[in-house]
Structures are given as structure tokens and as C-alpha cells.
Design a protein around this motif. Sequence first.
Motif, PDB file in Angstrom:
ATOM      1  N   TRP A  29       0.827  -1.215   0.000  1.00  0.00           N
ATOM      2  CA  TRP A  29       0.000   0.000   0.000  1.00  0.00           C
ATOM      3  C   TRP A  29       0.856   1.257   0.000  1.00  0.00           C
ATOM      4  O   TRP A  29       1.835   1.362   0.734  1.00  0.00           O
ATOM      5  N   GLN A  30       0.473   2.210  -0.836  1.00  0.00           N
ATOM      6  CA  GLN A  30       1.121   3.516  -0.842  1.00  0.00           C
ATOM      7  C   GLN A  30       0.154   4.520  -0.229  1.00  0.00           C
ATOM      8  O   GLN A  30      -1.052   4.466  -0.491  1.00  0.00           O
ATOM      9  N   LYS A  31       0.695   5.434   0.560  1.00  0.00           N
ATOM     10  CA  LYS A  31      -0.152   6.420   1.225  1.00  0.00           C
ATOM     11  C   LYS A  31      -0.850   7.319   0.205  1.00  0.00           C
ATOM     12  O   LYS A  31      -0.309   7.619  -0.849  1.00  0.00           O
ATOM     13  N   LEU A  32      -2.041   7.731   0.577  1.00  0.00           N
ATOM     14  CA  LEU A  32      -2.807   8.656  -0.257  1.00  0.00           C
ATOM     15  C   LEU A  32      -2.273  10.075  -0.069  1.00  0.00           C
ATOM     16  O   LEU A  32      -1.654  10.385   0.946  1.00  0.00           O
ATOM     17  N   PRO A  33      -2.554  10.947  -1.031  1.00  0.00           N
ATOM     18  CA  PRO A  33      -2.180  12.352  -0.845  1.00  0.00           C
ATOM     19  C   PRO A  33      -2.919  12.944   0.357  1.00  0.00           C
ATOM     20  O   PRO A  33      -3.894  12.368   0.847  1.00  0.00           O
ATOM     21  N   LYS A  34      -2.469  14.108   0.792  1.00  0.00           N
ATOM     22  CA  LYS A  34      -3.084  14.779   1.934  1.00  0.00           C
ATOM     23  C   LYS A  34      -4.563  15.059   1.657  1.00  0.00           C
ATOM     24  O   LYS A  34      -4.937  15.482   0.560  1.00  0.00           O
ATOM     25  N   ASN A  35      -5.376  14.855   2.678  1.00  0.00           N
ATOM     26  CA  ASN A  35      -6.821  15.080   2.569  1.00  0.00           C
ATOM     27  C   ASN A  35      -7.124  16.565   2.354  1.00  0.00           C
ATOM     28  O   ASN A  35      -6.473  17.429   2.924  1.00  0.00           O
ATOM     29  N   LYS A  36      -8.115  16.833   1.501  1.00  0.00           N
ATOM     30  CA  LYS A  36      -8.576  18.200   1.254  1.00  0.00           C
ATOM     31  C   LYS A  36     -10.049  18.285   1.605  1.00  0.00           C
ATOM     32  O   LYS A  36     -10.761  17.279   1.571  1.00  0.00           O
ATOM     33  N   GLN A  37     -10.485  19.486   1.902  1.00  0.00           N
ATOM     34  CA  GLN A  37     -11.907  19.708   2.151  1.00  0.00           C
ATOM     35  C   GLN A  37     -12.330  21.023   1.513  1.00  0.00           C
ATOM     36  O   GLN A  37     -11.641  22.028   1.636  1.00  0.00           O
ATOM     37  N   ILE A  38     -13.463  20.973   0.832  1.00  0.00           N
ATOM     38  CA  ILE A  38     -14.075  22.173   0.269  1.00  0.00           C
ATOM     39  C   ILE A  38     -15.378  22.382   1.017  1.00  0.00           C
ATOM     40  O   ILE A  38     -16.171  21.452   1.175  1.00  0.00           O
ATOM     41  N   ARG A  39     -15.588  23.604   1.479  1.00  0.00           N
ATOM     42  CA  ARG A  39     -16.787  23.935   2.259  1.00  0.00           C
ATOM     43  C   ARG A  39     -17.347  25.247   1.731  1.00  0.00           C
ATOM     44  O   ARG A  39     -16.669  26.264   1.766  1.00  0.00           O
ATOM     45  N   ILE A  40     -18.586  25.188   1.226  1.00  0.00           N
ATOM     46  CA  ILE A  40     -19.250  26.388   0.713  1.00  0.00           C
ATOM     47  C   ILE A  40     -20.579  26.544   1.452  1.00  0.00           C
ATOM     48  O   ILE A  40     -21.389  25.609   1.491  1.00  0.00           O
ATOM     49  N   THR A  41     -20.792  27.720   2.017  1.00  0.00           N
ATOM     50  CA  THR A  41     -21.996  27.986   2.807  1.00  0.00           C
ATOM     51  C   THR A  41     -22.817  29.090   2.167  1.00  0.00           C
ATOM     52  O   THR A  41     -22.264  30.082   1.689  1.00  0.00           O
ATOM     53  N   LYS A  42     -24.121  28.885   2.185  1.00  0.00           N
ATOM     54  CA  LYS A  42     -25.056  29.915   1.718  1.00  0.00           C
ATOM     55  C   LYS A  42     -26.115  30.130   2.791  1.00  0.00           C
ATOM     56  O   LYS A  42     -26.465  29.214   3.525  1.00  0.00           O
ATOM     57  N   TYR A  43     -26.613  31.358   2.860  1.00  0.00           N
ATOM     58  CA  TYR A  43     -27.662  31.731   3.803  1.00  0.00           C
ATOM     59  C   TYR A  43     -28.872  32.251   3.018  1.00  0.00           C
ATOM     60  O   TYR A  43     -29.067  33.454   2.915  1.00  0.00           O
ATOM     61  N   PRO A  44     -29.692  31.349   2.464  1.00  0.00           N
ATOM     62  CA  PRO A  44     -30.787  31.794   1.599  1.00  0.00           C
ATOM     63  C   PRO A  44     -31.919  32.520   2.329  1.00  0.00           C
ATOM     64  O   PRO A  44     -32.560  33.393   1.754  1.00  0.00           O
ATOM     65  N   ASN A  45     -32.178  32.166   3.583  1.00  0.00           N
ATOM     66  CA  ASN A  45     -33.252  32.780   4.366  1.00  0.00           C
ATOM     67  C   ASN A  45     -34.547  32.873   3.566  1.00  0.00           C
ATOM     68  O   ASN A  45     -35.080  33.956   3.349  1.00  0.00           O
ATOM     69  N   GLU A  46     -35.017  31.720   3.126  1.00  0.00           N
ATOM     70  CA  GLU A  46     -36.240  31.684   2.326  1.00  0.00           C
ATOM     71  C   GLU A  46     -37.026  30.406   2.584  1.00  0.00           C
ATOM     72  O   GLU A  46     -36.494  29.430   3.096  1.00  0.00           O
ATOM     73  N   MET A  47     -38.289  30.454   2.208  1.00  0.00           N
ATOM     74  CA  MET A  47     -39.139  29.278   2.353  1.00  0.00           C
ATOM     75  C   MET A  47     -38.755  28.235   1.318  1.00  0.00           C
ATOM     76  O   MET A  47     -38.377  28.563   0.196  1.00  0.00           O
TER      77      MET A  47
END
Length: 159
Positions: A29-47
Motif C-alpha cells: 500500500w502507498q499512502k494517499l495524498p493529503k486530505n482536502k476539504q471544500i466547504r461552501i456555505t449559503k444563507y438563503p433565508n427563504e421558504m
Amino acid sequence: RNSEGRYYNINFGFGKINAYKMMNIGKTWQKLPKNKQIRITKYPNEMIMENTYEFKITNGDIEHIEHVQVWLSIQRNNQYIYDLELNILSPNNTSIDCFNSDGKDQSIKAKYASINEFPFLAECFRGEKSKGVWSIKLRDDNINTSMYLSKIELVIDGY
């Protein structure tokens, strides 16, 4: 089947694990590349009626997705969790219903006043790339009550 050609079952995921084969693969087994995370937040404030929210990823690209989460904050007026439908569509056209009303009156089983920072997890995008437009579709299938979306967040983990 996702866009990477991997079969996925909503009940069983990607299938059974072969422990013997895993042991042999583990020896080289070869190690995987470093973990990444993408986080996008929206505040729609709607029904929520039948709303689609798009999240465009242009940088911080993940070449190999491990899993995707959609975090919701919803306030409700005498609302039931079974009235919510949630669908995720990847830029690669893989689609999954993370939460889907079956149209039956099961509301009495799960009545909530609100959902605050509640995660819905999807594994079916494993191996896909993150770049492009992600679409999150929310639908309230009960016209007699109302759901109010204050926050929606797309979180993609991988490498």
C-alpha cells in the motif's frame, strides 16, 4: 453507477469487503495524498417550496472525492421531516436522493420543530472530481405547512 463507473447501491454502498484481498494489497500500500476539504456555505433565508441551490467549485479542486455532505438549518411550522426531499447532483451528473418523501403519511413518526446544522451524507460520488457546478434540490411536499431554510452548506472531502 456513478460517473467513474463504480456501482453503488443506496442500501449496501459499494459492496462487500474481501478481507484476504485487502491484506495482500496492504503489503504494498502507498499512502494517499493529503486530505482536502471544500466547504461552501449559503444563507438563503427563504421558504422551501421546490428550490435548487447551486455551488460552483472552481479552485481547491479535489481530484478524488471520498464523500459529500449537505448540512441544513431549517425552521418549521408544525413540520415533519418526512415532508422534505433532498437531491444532490454532481457536476458529473451523478444524482442521489439523500432524503425522499414516499408520499405516505408517516409524519407522526418524526415530528421536529427545527433542524439545526443537520448533516446528510452521500458516498455515491466516491472517485469523482469536485470541479464544476453542484446542484442541491430541496422540496417541501406538504402544501399545508412551511419550511424556512436559513443555512445550507456543501462539504466535499477527498484528495
